[in-house]
Design an enzyme around this catalytic site. Structure first.
Site, mmCIF file in Angstrom:
data_model
loop_
_atom_site.group_PDB
_atom_site.id
_atom_site.type_symbol
_atom_site.label_atom_id
_atom_site.label_comp_id
_atom_site.label_asym_id
_atom_site.label_seq_id
_atom_site.Cartn_x
_atom_site.Cartn_y
_atom_site.Cartn_z
ATOM 1 N N LEU A 30 0.833 -1.213 0.000
ATOM 2 C CA LEU A 30 0.000 0.000 0.000
ATOM 3 C C LEU A 30 0.862 1.255 0.000
ATOM 4 C CD1 LEU A 30 -2.671 -1.051 2.637
ATOM 5 C CD2 LEU A 30 -3.061 -0.735 0.200
ATOM 6 N N GLY A 33 6.763 4.529 3.287
ATOM 7 C CA GLY A 33 7.093 5.916 3.621
ATOM 8 C C GLY A 33 8.308 5.992 4.518
ATOM 9 N N ASN A 35 8.515 5.961 7.728
ATOM 10 C CA ASN A 35 8.546 5.149 8.942
ATOM 11 C C ASN A 35 8.422 3.658 8.724
ATOM 12 O OD1 ASN A 35 8.844 7.387 10.415
ATOM 13 N ND2 ASN A 35 6.801 7.408 11.309
ATOM 14 N N GLY A 36 8.114 3.260 7.538
ATOM 15 C CA GLY A 36 7.963 1.831 7.342
ATOM 16 C C GLY A 36 7.265 1.479 6.063
ATOM 17 N N VAL A 38 3.888 -0.524 4.378
ATOM 18 C CA VAL A 38 2.524 -0.918 4.715
ATOM 19 C C VAL A 38 1.978 -1.792 3.592
ATOM 20 C CG1 VAL A 38 0.208 -0.116 5.323
ATOM 21 C CG2 VAL A 38 2.182 1.274 5.907
ATOM 22 N N LYS A 51 1.817 -2.890 9.021
ATOM 23 C CA LYS A 51 2.926 -1.927 8.881
ATOM 24 C C LYS A 51 4.172 -2.469 9.577
ATOM 25 C CE LYS A 51 3.964 3.009 9.425
ATOM 26 N NZ LYS A 51 3.365 4.322 9.648
ATOM 27 N N ASP A 141 0.994 15.220 12.564
ATOM 28 C CA ASP A 141 1.465 15.216 11.175
ATOM 29 C C ASP A 141 0.279 15.094 10.214
ATOM 30 O OD1 ASP A 141 3.267 15.282 9.096
ATOM 31 O OD2 ASP A 141 3.943 13.211 9.342
HETATM 32 N N1 LIG Z 1 -4.840 1.391 7.893
HETATM 33 C C1 LIG Z 1 -4.591 1.618 6.598
HETATM 34 N N2 LIG Z 1 -5.512 1.291 5.664
HETATM 35 C C2 LIG Z 1 -5.265 1.511 4.342
HETATM 36 N N3 LIG Z 1 -4.130 2.030 3.853
HETATM 37 C C3 LIG Z 1 -3.160 2.384 4.732
HETATM 38 C C4 LIG Z 1 -3.336 2.193 6.144
HETATM 39 N N4 LIG Z 1 -2.217 2.636 6.773
HETATM 40 C C5 LIG Z 1 -1.393 3.070 5.802
HETATM 41 N N5 LIG Z 1 -1.942 2.931 4.576
HETATM 42 C C6 LIG Z 1 -1.331 3.286 3.258
HETATM 43 O O1 LIG Z 1 0.078 3.207 3.357
HETATM 44 C C7 LIG Z 1 0.687 4.503 3.129
HETATM 45 C C8 LIG Z 1 1.877 4.676 4.075
HETATM 46 O O2 LIG Z 1 1.442 4.507 5.422
HETATM 47 P P1 LIG Z 1 1.912 5.485 6.587
HETATM 48 O O3 LIG Z 1 1.431 4.898 7.866
HETATM 49 O O4 LIG Z 1 1.465 6.872 6.271
HETATM 50 O O5 LIG Z 1 3.483 5.348 6.479
HETATM 51 P P2 LIG Z 1 4.644 6.391 6.858
HETATM 52 O O6 LIG Z 1 4.666 6.456 8.351
HETATM 53 O O7 LIG Z 1 5.854 5.755 6.307
HETATM 54 O O8 LIG Z 1 4.272 7.704 6.217
HETATM 55 C C9 LIG Z 1 -0.436 5.483 3.359
HETATM 56 O O9 LIG Z 1 -0.248 6.681 2.645
HETATM 57 C C10 LIG Z 1 -1.641 4.714 2.865
HETATM 58 O O10 LIG Z 1 -1.745 4.785 1.472
#
Ligand SMILES: Nc1ncnc2c1ncn2[C@@H]1O[C@H](COP(=O)(O)OP(=O)(O)O)[C@@H](O)[C@H]1O
Ligand SMILES: [Mg+2]
Length: 301
Positions: A30, A33, A35-36, A38, A51, A141
């Site tokens: 998905l 980014g 932090n990790g 997903v 994640k 954020d």
């Molecule tokens: N619970 C979730 N359900 C659906 N998509 C998700 C979810 N969490 C993250 N994503 C997808 O994964 C991407 C990166 O997740 P995110 O937690 O924002 O990572 P980072 O901390 O690296 O920015 C998000 O922009 C989104 O598209």
């Protein structure tokens, strides 16, 4: 270049939790980014978002936030499903599993359904923020990438890596959404911090002339929120919510609850609703009645 997660997160791969032993099958990535990584995963017939992160401190802090929120009697309840470690290339990588949220980015939603949807989406996002603030936290954020919009403008927040207890220093931010960047306030976890980012988010979504590009690269000594005001005159939707956005940019409200009430009044007073034909079921009903009408005319003619 191959990344550490490429093999482990390939569609069809199994992710096995080292401690709880649960197995998840990867459907697709998905996002990856700061932090990790997903992935959309499946266990039985249920789908989740998983994640994984190698930056242990940030990852653990996000888990702590989610854990705290998942225990509250709010819409965030049970958002966190489980926490475990997986082995990738002989290394332990921590991961957590959360509710999967199906939807799109707010900018894509607005592009597809029209700018008038901003009134509904803004209201729903403010409601989410008030819930979080009532629990004693600030999101930190808030940005386009960290929220998902689903049917009828429903809003969910994702990525709680920046969530901070009220009164502490903001721990994760994105420059253009940060009031410190605009010399409009301190980087302290206050409700007004999220309201500032909320205003920037709305303006970025409605920025039809792509003004942000130039403004955010102007010299730091010239940077101020007034530079953003032309965006408020660029579109009808932006002009209508401008009184709210200007107040939020200037730290007018101490609490998001007050801001939310103001938003609702502003929208109600101007009778701002998305065009009814943007509701798919209305389109379907309209088409069905038209068909019925034509059939009746044909039969009885
Ligand atoms: N619970 C979730 N359900 C659906 N998509 C998700 C979810 N969490 C993250 N994503 C997808 O994964 C991407 C990166 O997740 P995110 O937690 O924002 O990572 P980072 O901390 O690296 O920015 C998000 O922009 C989104 O598209
Ligand atoms: Mg993110």
């Amino acid at each position: 270049m191959t990344t550490w997660y490429e093999d482990a997160f390939r569609p069809g791969s199994e992710i096995r939790g080292k401690w709880n032993g649960r197995v998840y099958v990867v459907e697709r990535l998905l996002g990856a980014g700061s932090n990790g990584v997903v992935a959309l995963v499946r266990r039985g017939t249920s789908r989740f978002a998983l994640k994984a992160g190698r930056e242990t401190v940030d990852h653990q802090s996000e888990i702590n936030s989610l854990h705290a929120l998942s225990l509250t009697a709010t819409t965030f309840k049970h958002f966190l499903v489980e926490v475990d470690d997986m082995i990738v290339q002989d290394r332990e990588v921590p991961f957590f599993v959360m509710r999967y949220i199906e939807g799109v980015r707010v900018s894509d939603y607005i592009h597809k359904h029209g700018q008038d949807w901003i009134y509904v989406i803004g209201s729903n996002l403010l409601k989410k923020l008030t819930e979080l603030h009532r629990c004693g936290y600030v999101f930190g954020d808030l940005k386009i990438e960290n929220m998902i919009v689903s049917k009828y403008g429903h809003v969910d927040l994702i990525d709680f890596g920046g969530m901070t207890s009220k009164g502490r220093a903001i721990k994760q931010l994105t420059e253009v959404y940060d009031r410190g960047f605009w010399k409009a306030g301190e980087r302290v976890a206050e409700e007004s911090y999220d309201l500032f980012s909320f205003a920037i988010l709305m303006m970025k979504v409605l920025d039809v002339r792509d003004r942000f590009q130039n403004i955010q690269h102007s010299l730091p000594q010239n940077r101020e929120v007034e530079q953003l005001y032309p965006i408020l005159r660029d579109s009808r939707a932006a002009a209508r919510i401008a009184p709210f956005l200007q107040r939020a940019l200037n730290g007018h409200w101490q609490s998001s609850e007050e801001a939310y009430q103001y938003w609702k009044r502003l929208v109600a007073d101007q009778k701002l609703t998305p065009s009814p034909l943007n509701f798919p079921w209305l389109k379907i009903c309209f088409a069905a009645s038209l068909l019925l009408f034509c059939a009746t005319v044909y039969i009885y003619w």
